[in-house]
Write an enzyme that holds these catalytic residues in place. Sequence first.
Site, PDB file in Angstrom:
ATOM      1  N   GLU A  43      79.507  92.976  37.871  1.00  0.00           N
ATOM      2  CA  GLU A  43      78.187  92.755  38.557  1.00  0.00           C
ATOM      3  C   GLU A  43      77.392  93.642  38.080  1.00  0.00           C
ATOM      4  O   GLU A  43      77.569  95.020  37.705  1.00  0.00           O
ATOM      5  CB  GLU A  43      79.235  92.973  40.639  1.00  0.00           C
ATOM      6  N   LYS A 198      60.618  63.473  17.538  1.00  0.00           N
ATOM      7  CA  LYS A 198      62.193  63.348  16.822  1.00  0.00           C
ATOM      8  C   LYS A 198      63.079  62.607  18.512  1.00  0.00           C
ATOM      9  O   LYS A 198      62.080  63.035  19.187  1.00  0.00           O
ATOM     10  CB  LYS A 198      62.879  64.294  16.324  1.00  0.00           C
ATOM     11  N   GLY A 232      68.706  73.279  14.356  1.00  0.00           N
ATOM     12  CA  GLY A 232      68.983  71.052  14.075  1.00  0.00           C
ATOM     13  C   GLY A 232      67.530  70.917  14.302  1.00  0.00           C
ATOM     14  O   GLY A 232      66.918  70.249  12.792  1.00  0.00           O
ATOM     15  N   THR A 233      66.342  71.345  14.760  1.00  0.00           N
ATOM     16  CA  THR A 233      65.134  70.590  14.928  1.00  0.00           C
ATOM     17  C   THR A 233      64.087  70.802  13.511  1.00  0.00           C
ATOM     18  O   THR A 233      63.896  70.150  12.620  1.00  0.00           O
ATOM     19  CB  THR A 233      63.944  71.662  16.013  1.00  0.00           C
TER      20      THR A 233
HETATM   21  C1  R5P Z   1      62.000  71.602  22.005  1.00  0.00           C
HETATM   22  O1  R5P Z   1      61.315  70.758  22.339  1.00  0.00           O
HETATM   23  C2  R5P Z   1      62.109  73.067  21.851  1.00  0.00           C
HETATM   24  O2  R5P Z   1      60.328  72.981  21.683  1.00  0.00           O
HETATM   25  C3  R5P Z   1      62.319  73.495  19.792  1.00  0.00           C
HETATM   26  O3  R5P Z   1      62.311  72.389  19.292  1.00  0.00           O
HETATM   27  C4  R5P Z   1      63.949  72.917  20.434  1.00  0.00           C
HETATM   28  O4  R5P Z   1      64.526  74.008  21.528  1.00  0.00           O
HETATM   29  C5  R5P Z   1      64.506  74.033  19.239  1.00  0.00           C
HETATM   30  O5  R5P Z   1      65.817  73.610  19.333  1.00  0.00           O
HETATM   31  P1  R5P Z   1      67.606  73.373  18.239  1.00  0.00           P
HETATM   32  O6  R5P Z   1      66.429  74.829  17.279  1.00  0.00           O
HETATM   33  O7  R5P Z   1      68.532  73.799  19.025  1.00  0.00           O
HETATM   34  O8  R5P Z   1      66.929  71.952  17.076  1.00  0.00           O
END
Ligand code: R5P
Length: 308
Positions: A43, A198, A232-233
């Site tokens: 805690e 995306k 990933g994005t």
């Molecule tokens: C999503 O809408 C955010 O703007 C970012 O693109 C996303 O959170 C990035 O996450 P990751 O790096 O896991 O793809």
Amino acid sequence: MAPDSWVVVGGWGAASTEFSEGLARRMMLHLVKPVFKLFPDDEEYVRIEEDIDNIKGAIVVQSFEKPASRSLVYSILIADALREAGVSNIVLMAPYMAYTRQDRVFLPGEPISVRAVMRALSSSGYKALASIEVHKDYVLRHFNGPTLNMFPFTYMMREAGVSCGEDTIIVAPDIGSLPRVERLARETGCTSYGYLVKERDRVTGEVRLVKSTVDPRGKDAIVVDDIISTGGTIALASQWLLEKGAKSVVVLAAHYLGVGDAEEKMVRAGVSRVITGNTLPRKPSKIVAYVDLTGLAASQLVRLVYSL
Ligand code: R5P
């Protein structure tokens, strides 16, 4: 500068410590460093040992670094300790604000996490809330009081020495990032910009590209996003841009969580450089460079503090 008799209070964690030190220095305010401990059952415990009897207000710097729930608890406990000591003007400066991406119910049975968190912060005693590139502006409406969402990208480009040339294209990796890209293009005089579309599988978290409005042939792409989590994005966007003929891909992201193999994923996808803010703990990296955002925060917090 902020009025005399205000202090900066350093929150828990490496990023909050670094940011509070920089902010106090830039605003020429005294820095109060609370003691943070954990009870044997994990805690959280906090104590402000300094005498803060005669201060007019406090800017608490608590970034939502990992685990975000611990940062949340500490921000609530610090506010309570300050109220207990008679401080009534308390501002939360959260360089990175977590829980903002769950801003609606995506699947039945989910909470609107950001609303729950904002309500908790409001009722814990914060009069105002400031942050940097909160996922979507409107989530701040859940906070009961004045808020400030700082736009860091123009500052980051300048500080990192990145400029917009004839061959530059600014790209939003998803439609949510388009307002950022439009503003950055306006502020840097960059005329070429666009966005990708995306789709994310709500259960697996996998992302895929379904559309684009950009022609990156022969261009140096600057991809702009609020946060890099798993990478990933950005990896998807970079791979696509390079396949379609971009010369290079540099990324501007306000916050870098860099979860798991995020860096390797981005390197594999051809990203040459990631520029990010010092809103989360720094990670040693070959491609990630940090820009100190305390100068930006100091200049914008003064107005907020005076308005209270
Ligand atoms: C999503 O809408 C955010 O703007 C970012 O693109 C996303 O959170 C990035 O996450 P990751 O790096 O896991 O793809």
